[in-house]
Design a protein around this motif. Structure first.
Motif, short mmCIF file in Angstrom:
data_model
loop_
_atom_site.label_atom_id
_atom_site.label_comp_id
_atom_site.label_asym_id
_atom_site.label_seq_id
_atom_site.Cartn_x
_atom_site.Cartn_y
_atom_site.Cartn_z
N LYS A 76 -7.37 -17.49 1.11
CA LYS A 76 -7.48 -18.73 0.35
C LYS A 76 -6.67 -18.68 -0.94
CE LYS A 76 -10.92 -22.01 -1.39
NZ LYS A 76 -12.38 -22.29 -1.55
N HIS A 77 -6.65 -17.52 -1.56
CA HIS A 77 -5.97 -17.38 -2.85
C HIS A 77 -4.91 -16.30 -2.78
CE1 HIS A 77 -8.92 -20.03 -4.65
NE2 HIS A 77 -9.90 -19.25 -4.20
N ARG A 78 -3.86 -16.46 -3.56
CA ARG A 78 -2.79 -15.47 -3.63
C ARG A 78 -3.33 -14.10 -4.03
NH1 ARG A 78 1.63 -15.40 -8.56
NH2 ARG A 78 2.36 -13.26 -8.23
N GLU A 79 -4.26 -14.09 -4.96
CA GLU A 79 -4.81 -12.82 -5.43
C GLU A 79 -5.53 -12.07 -4.31
OE1 GLU A 79 -5.19 -15.72 -6.88
OE2 GLU A 79 -4.06 -15.50 -8.76
N ASP A 80 -6.17 -12.82 -3.40
CA ASP A 80 -6.86 -12.19 -2.27
C ASP A 80 -5.86 -11.51 -1.34
OD1 ASP A 80 -9.29 -13.10 -3.25
OD2 ASP A 80 -9.20 -14.96 -2.09
N PHE A 81 -4.74 -12.19 -1.09
CA PHE A 81 -3.69 -11.60 -0.27
C PHE A 81 -3.15 -10.33 -0.91
CE2 PHE A 81 0.90 -11.04 0.32
CZ PHE A 81 0.95 -10.80 1.69
N ASP A 82 -2.87 -10.40 -2.20
CA ASP A 82 -2.32 -9.24 -2.89
C ASP A 82 -3.29 -8.06 -2.88
OD1 ASP A 82 -0.05 -10.66 -3.41
OD2 ASP A 82 -0.13 -10.47 -5.59
N ARG A 83 -4.58 -8.35 -3.01
CA ARG A 83 -5.57 -7.27 -2.97
C ARG A 83 -5.61 -6.62 -1.59
NH1 ARG A 83 -8.55 -10.40 -6.85
NH2 ARG A 83 -9.45 -11.68 -5.20
N ALA A 84 -5.56 -7.45 -0.54
CA ALA A 84 -5.58 -6.92 0.82
C ALA A 84 -4.32 -6.09 1.10
CB ALA A 84 -5.71 -8.05 1.84
N LEU A 85 -3.18 -6.60 0.64
CA LEU A 85 -1.92 -5.89 0.81
C LEU A 85 -1.96 -4.55 0.07
CD1 LEU A 85 1.03 -5.86 1.84
CD2 LEU A 85 1.66 -7.05 -0.28
N ALA A 86 -2.43 -4.60 -1.16
CA ALA A 86 -2.50 -3.38 -1.97
C ALA A 86 -3.44 -2.35 -1.35
CB ALA A 86 -2.94 -3.71 -3.39
N ALA A 87 -4.55 -2.80 -0.84
CA ALA A 87 -5.51 -1.87 -0.23
C ALA A 87 -4.92 -1.19 1.00
CB ALA A 87 -6.79 -2.62 0.13
N ARG A 88 -4.20 -1.96 1.80
CA ARG A 88 -3.60 -1.37 3.02
C ARG A 88 -2.49 -0.39 2.65
NH1 ARG A 88 -2.89 1.23 6.36
NH2 ARG A 88 -2.69 0.96 8.62
N ILE A 89 -1.72 -0.72 1.65
CA ILE A 89 -0.68 0.20 1.20
C ILE A 89 -1.30 1.48 0.66
CG2 ILE A 89 1.11 0.56 -0.56
CD1 ILE A 89 1.81 -2.42 -0.25
N ALA A 90 -2.31 1.34 -0.19
CA ALA A 90 -2.94 2.51 -0.81
C ALA A 90 -3.55 3.43 0.24
CB ALA A 90 -4.01 2.06 -1.80
N SER A 103 1.76 -10.27 -7.65
CA SER A 103 0.99 -10.48 -8.88
C SER A 103 1.13 -9.30 -9.82
CB SER A 103 -0.48 -10.70 -8.54
OG SER A 103 -1.02 -9.51 -7.99
N GLN A 104 0.82 -9.54 -11.07
CA GLN A 104 0.89 -8.47 -12.07
C GLN A 104 -0.06 -7.33 -11.72
OE1 GLN A 104 0.71 -9.76 -16.15
NE2 GLN A 104 0.13 -7.75 -16.91
N ALA A 105 -1.24 -7.67 -11.22
CA ALA A 105 -2.21 -6.63 -10.87
C ALA A 105 -1.68 -5.74 -9.76
CB ALA A 105 -3.53 -7.27 -10.44
N PHE A 106 -1.01 -6.33 -8.77
CA PHE A 106 -0.43 -5.54 -7.69
C PHE A 106 0.65 -4.61 -8.23
CE2 PHE A 106 2.64 -4.53 -4.50
CZ PHE A 106 1.93 -4.36 -3.34
N VAL A 107 1.56 -5.17 -9.02
CA VAL A 107 2.66 -4.37 -9.56
C VAL A 107 2.14 -3.22 -10.40
CG1 VAL A 107 4.66 -4.43 -11.10
CG2 VAL A 107 4.30 -6.29 -9.45
#
Length: 230
Positions: A74-88, A105-109
């Motif tokens: 639903k939100h860009r931040e949710d996508f970035d969190r999911a992407l970051a978690a899979r990468i980590a 997002s800044q949080a992802f970077v």
């Protein structure tokens, strides 16, 4: 085709490559590993598009790959969190953006600070953003190329690690120039920079690039059509 290198029991640097399209830089990285020019392994390939042709390249190479589409969030931040978690979860030493067509997002970077790199098809700081080849031609640039840089929250603004260029031909169009920059510059430049990173020659600290234990004051520039380095 294997993405792994033998390293006498030592840790082999792990790459997570993130793509959106054809995967041509991914292909160049795979080839560099296979040729022994890049002492790393590709732990995971991630795409934000299920139909990205680069995913087929990853599968044919026997690589682990996954698709995380933004439309499922639903939100860009949710996508970035999911992407970051899979990468980590893949425990990367380097996160390699290779034609990933989303602004992060800044949080992802910040989560992957100092290990997140990108290749951009221009000689930064010229032509940040899109349509770089059209802009280079419109401005009558004599040379055009690509830059590999550390990613910071500002778009295409992180410190540049290395650049490469070719001469612009009189009959170049945006399409021919884009093709030549990809094949003559990007696919040579990106594996070369990754080799420097995994060897520890280059790193990011205090907002700047360090090379061979010294502050990098001038970005190396490879002129591929002249077979010279300045």
């Amino acid at each position: 085709m294997s993405s792994r290198t033998e390293n006498s029991g030592k840790h082999t640097p792990r790459l997570v490559v993130v793509i959106s399209g054809r995967g041509r830089n991914l292909e160049a990285i795979i080839q560099a590993i296979e040729a022994g020019e890049l002492a790393a392994e590709i732990a995971l390939v991630i795409s934000n598009r299920a139909d990205a042709p680069g995913m087929q390249i990853a599968r044919l190479a026997g690589l682990n790959c996954v698709c995380i589409e933004a439309g499922g969030f639903k939100h860009r931040e949710d996508f970035d969190r999911a992407l970051a978690a899979r990468i980590a979860a893949a425990r990367p030493d380097w996160v390699v953006l290779a034609g990933f067509m989303r602004i992060l997002s800044q949080a992802f970077v910040e989560r992957f600070e100092a290990k997140l790199i990108n290749i951009h098809p221009s000689l930064l700081p010229r032509y940040k953003g899109l349509n770089t080849h059209e802009r280079a031609l419109s401005n009558g640039d004599a040379r055009h190329g690509a830059s590999v840089h550390f990613v910071t929250p500002d778009l295409d603004d992180g410190p540049t690690i290395r650049q490469g260029s070719i001469a612009v031909a009189a009959d170049d169009t945006p399409e021919t120039l884009a093709e030549r920059v990809m094949t003559e510059v990007e696919q040579r430049l990106y594996p070369a920079v990754l080799a420097e990173l995994v060897a520890g020659r280059v790193f990011f600290k205090d907002g700047v690039v360090w090379r061979d234990q010294r502050l990098q004051e001038d970005c190396p520039h490879d002129q591929y059509d002249r077979l010279a380095v300045t």
